[in-house]
Structures are given as C-alpha cells and as structure tokens.
Design a protein around this motif. Structure first.
Motif, PDB file in Angstrom:
ATOM      1  N   ARG A   4       0.825  -1.202   0.000  1.00 19.48           N
ATOM      2  CA  ARG A   4       0.000   0.000   0.000  1.00 19.48           C
ATOM      3  C   ARG A   4       0.858   1.250   0.000  1.00 19.48           C
ATOM      4  O   ARG A   4       0.481   2.275  -0.565  1.00 19.48           O
ATOM      5  N   SER A   5       2.042   1.187   0.651  1.00 18.03           N
ATOM      6  CA  SER A   5       2.884   2.371   0.684  1.00 18.03           C
ATOM      7  C   SER A   5       3.403   2.739  -0.684  1.00 18.03           C
ATOM      8  O   SER A   5       3.823   3.865  -0.915  1.00 18.03           O
ATOM      9  N   LYS A   8       2.461   5.868  -2.780  1.00 18.61           N
ATOM     10  CA  LYS A   8       3.146   7.142  -2.658  1.00 18.61           C
ATOM     11  C   LYS A   8       4.126   7.349  -3.797  1.00 18.61           C
ATOM     12  O   LYS A   8       4.636   8.442  -3.985  1.00 18.61           O
ATOM     13  N   SER A  67      -6.253   9.951  -7.432  1.00 20.01           N
ATOM     14  CA  SER A  67      -6.798  10.133  -6.083  1.00 20.01           C
ATOM     15  C   SER A  67      -7.075   8.780  -5.447  1.00 20.01           C
ATOM     16  O   SER A  67      -7.444   7.821  -6.116  1.00 20.01           O
ATOM     17  N   SER A  68      -6.861   8.716  -4.129  1.00 16.35           N
ATOM     18  CA  SER A  68      -7.183   7.533  -3.329  1.00 16.35           C
ATOM     19  C   SER A  68      -7.667   8.025  -1.979  1.00 16.35           C
ATOM     20  O   SER A  68      -7.760   9.233  -1.733  1.00 16.35           O
ATOM     21  N   SER A  69      -7.958   7.093  -1.074  1.00 18.48           N
ATOM     22  CA  SER A  69      -8.403   7.492   0.260  1.00 18.48           C
ATOM     23  C   SER A  69      -7.280   8.163   1.041  1.00 18.48           C
ATOM     24  O   SER A  69      -7.526   8.870   2.014  1.00 18.48           O
ATOM     25  N   GLU A  70      -6.037   7.957   0.614  1.00 14.87           N
ATOM     26  CA  GLU A  70      -4.893   8.500   1.337  1.00 14.87           C
ATOM     27  C   GLU A  70      -4.395   9.825   0.775  1.00 14.87           C
ATOM     28  O   GLU A  70      -3.873  10.660   1.515  1.00 14.87           O
ATOM     29  N   ASN A  71      -4.492  10.017  -0.543  1.00 23.25           N
ATOM     30  CA  ASN A  71      -3.952  11.248  -1.109  1.00 23.25           C
ATOM     31  C   ASN A  71      -4.541  11.536  -2.473  1.00 23.25           C
ATOM     32  O   ASN A  71      -5.188  10.682  -3.085  1.00 23.25           O
ATOM     33  N   ASP A 259     -10.071   0.399  -0.104  1.00 24.16           N
ATOM     34  CA  ASP A 259      -9.678   1.624  -0.783  1.00 24.16           C
ATOM     35  C   ASP A 259     -10.375   1.743  -2.134  1.00 24.16           C
ATOM     36  O   ASP A 259     -10.871   0.753  -2.680  1.00 24.16           O
TER      37      ASP A 259
END
Length: 292
Positions: A4-5, A8, A67-71, A259
């Motif tokens: 998942r990281s 980034k 776009s995702s739930s994180e950024n 996600d």
C-alpha cells in the motif's frame, strides 16, 4: 516496504496509466449502425484487424489526475515506445522531474528523483499488486487499445470467452453468465478445485465493450469475485490516428474493500516517428526499493 505504501510512488500511477494509455484529440462523431450478433472468433478477428499498430510511438504530454483514500495528486507523463523492445516513461510535477520508468520484455526499472531511490525487478510484483497478469506484451496490447486477457495464458486462447451485444456494443466476456452464477453458488471446496484446474488463484470475470463500427475498446470491467476487488475503465474522445480509431480521454476506478483509487487521463502530442534514445540512469548513491 508494504504494497500500500507504494501508492506514494508515481510507479504505481504509471502502471495505472498504462492500463488506459492513449492519444488525446477532438471527439469523433458517433456513427449509428444496426448491430448483428457475431461469434467470438469473428469478433476477435475484427478487433485485431482494426487495432492500432506502430513501430515507434511518442506521446509528449499526458495529464494524469490521481486520487485515493490516502492522497490526491497530479502528474505530467511523457511516453516513448519501440515495438517489442522498450517503453520509456518520464514523470514530472510542476515541470520538476519526479521519476522515470523503463520497461523491456524482461524487466521493470524505475528511478525516483524526489526520494533518491530506485526499483529494479520483473513484472511479478506489479502483477501481484494489481491482481492480474502484467507483462511487456500485455502492456503493448493495452497501448494498442486492443483486446487482452487478464490471465495471459496461451493455453486458454480466449476459448472460455463469450460474445454478445449489450448497450449497443459488442461484449467479450471471460466466462458465460450462467457459468459464473453456478460457480458463485458452489461450495468453496468445488470453487477451489475449479481454480486449480484453471491454474489461477481467483475467480475473475472480465468484460470488454467494443464499438460496433471501428471495433475500438470503449469500456473494460474486471470483477475479482474471490478478493472482492473491481476495475472499471471508460475510453472516450476517439480520433483517427494512422487510419485507426484511438481513444483520448480515459477514466479509471480501482475498488477494493479498503480503498478506491481513481485515475483520469488527458493527452496530446502524438507521433510515430523514429525514436533514437531510450535513456535511464540510476545514480550510485540512490537507495534500492525492496518490496519483499
């Protein structure tokens, strides 16, 4: 580093882009025509005959909204490709170089200029991350806006695919609806045995929608019914490039239980002239990204 990281890193954005790569021009007027039923083999032949083909391909300006739930983020991408040999992608943000990706039939190389690191591997990690077989040949078919099977299994050769008409378009589907329904209602042990016979780890339904005039791929749906993950793509703003229909606007959505990732693409600056340079350098002080 966890899977998942890697969201980034523009590397994942790049592979999401490749699943809908194309050239952007003005919209083409839709031609209405009567649609007659067509067998799977005949439909595959028409799609292949109308597929975009090239020796060299350059797309100078590709705008990518991610776009995702994180950024949320946006990138500019430049693509250069030589058929069957290399695909080079340069990624930038606000005119600042972010990274480069070089694909060959055997390897994936990625350099991140922002975090001073790099990634070198085959296609297995990306395939595991996206839960579909990704290799150099698959990516080329995607750039052609051509038909492809998520399994990439030469033994299959689309034998299980069914063809029919839906929403005014031809559809290629990886399994018949009746078989999918029966599979979903079987006991887990029977499903596991079926998947082992297919040499796959998940029950996946793939649906491809094609324009009945130019046989261009207009919509793609992949339902991973084992892991509850889905992929939806729409292709729009078609134009004629080298005598073939080619999409220009692509919207993609990748959904799972944890996600939802969305990618929107717009492109310009298309060329099929010869390319003389495919360069990517990894500075000695850069740290290697390890994903295992």
């Amino acid at each position: 580093m966890g899977k998942r990281s890697l969201f980034k890193f523009p590397l994942i954005v790049f592979f999401l882009f490749l699943i809908g790569a194309s050239a952007c021009k003005a919209p083409r007027e839709v031609v209405r025509t009567a649609i007659k039923p067509m067998g799977t083999n005949r439909l595959l032949k028409n799609i292949e005959e109308n597929a975009f083909d090239y020796e060299y391909l350059t797309i100078k300006r590709i705008s990518c909204q991610f776009s995702s739930s994180e950024n949320k983020s946006s990138f500019r991408i430049n693509l250069r490709s030589k058929k069957d040999e290399q695909i080079l992608v340069a990624i930038s943000k606000l005119n600042i170089p972010v990274g480069r990706v070089l694909l060959t039939p055997d390897s994936v190389k990625y350099v991140n200029y922002i975090d001073h690191n790099y990634f070198v591997d085959d296609y297995s990690f990306i395939s595991d991350f996206l839960n579909m077989d990704i290799n150099f040949a698959t990516i080329q078919n995607i750039i052609f806006n051509n038909v492809f099977s998520y399994r990439d299994d030469p033994r299959d050769d689309y034998k299980t695919f069914d063809s029919f008409i839906e929403s005014g378009m031809y559809v290629l589907q990886s399994e018949k609806n009746r078989k999918i329904f029966k599979m979903e209602n079987k006991r887990p042990q029977k499903i596991d045995r079926r998947l082992k016979r297919l040499d796959v780890e998940a029950l996946i339904l793939q649906r491809m929608f094609f324009d009945p005039v130019h046989y261009s791929l207009k919509k793609l749906e992949i339902f991973d019914k084992t892991n509850n993950r889905n992929v939806f793509m729409t292709f729009d703003e078609f134009t004629e490039v080298n005598g073939k229909e080619y999409p220009g606007a692509i919207d993609m959505s990748f959904q799972s239980e944890v996600d939802k990732v969305s990618v929107s693409l717009k492109m310009s600056g298309f060329s099929t002239e010869e390319i003389t340079s495919f360069s990517i350098k990894i500075p000695e002080k850069y740290e290697e990204i390890r994903v295992n």
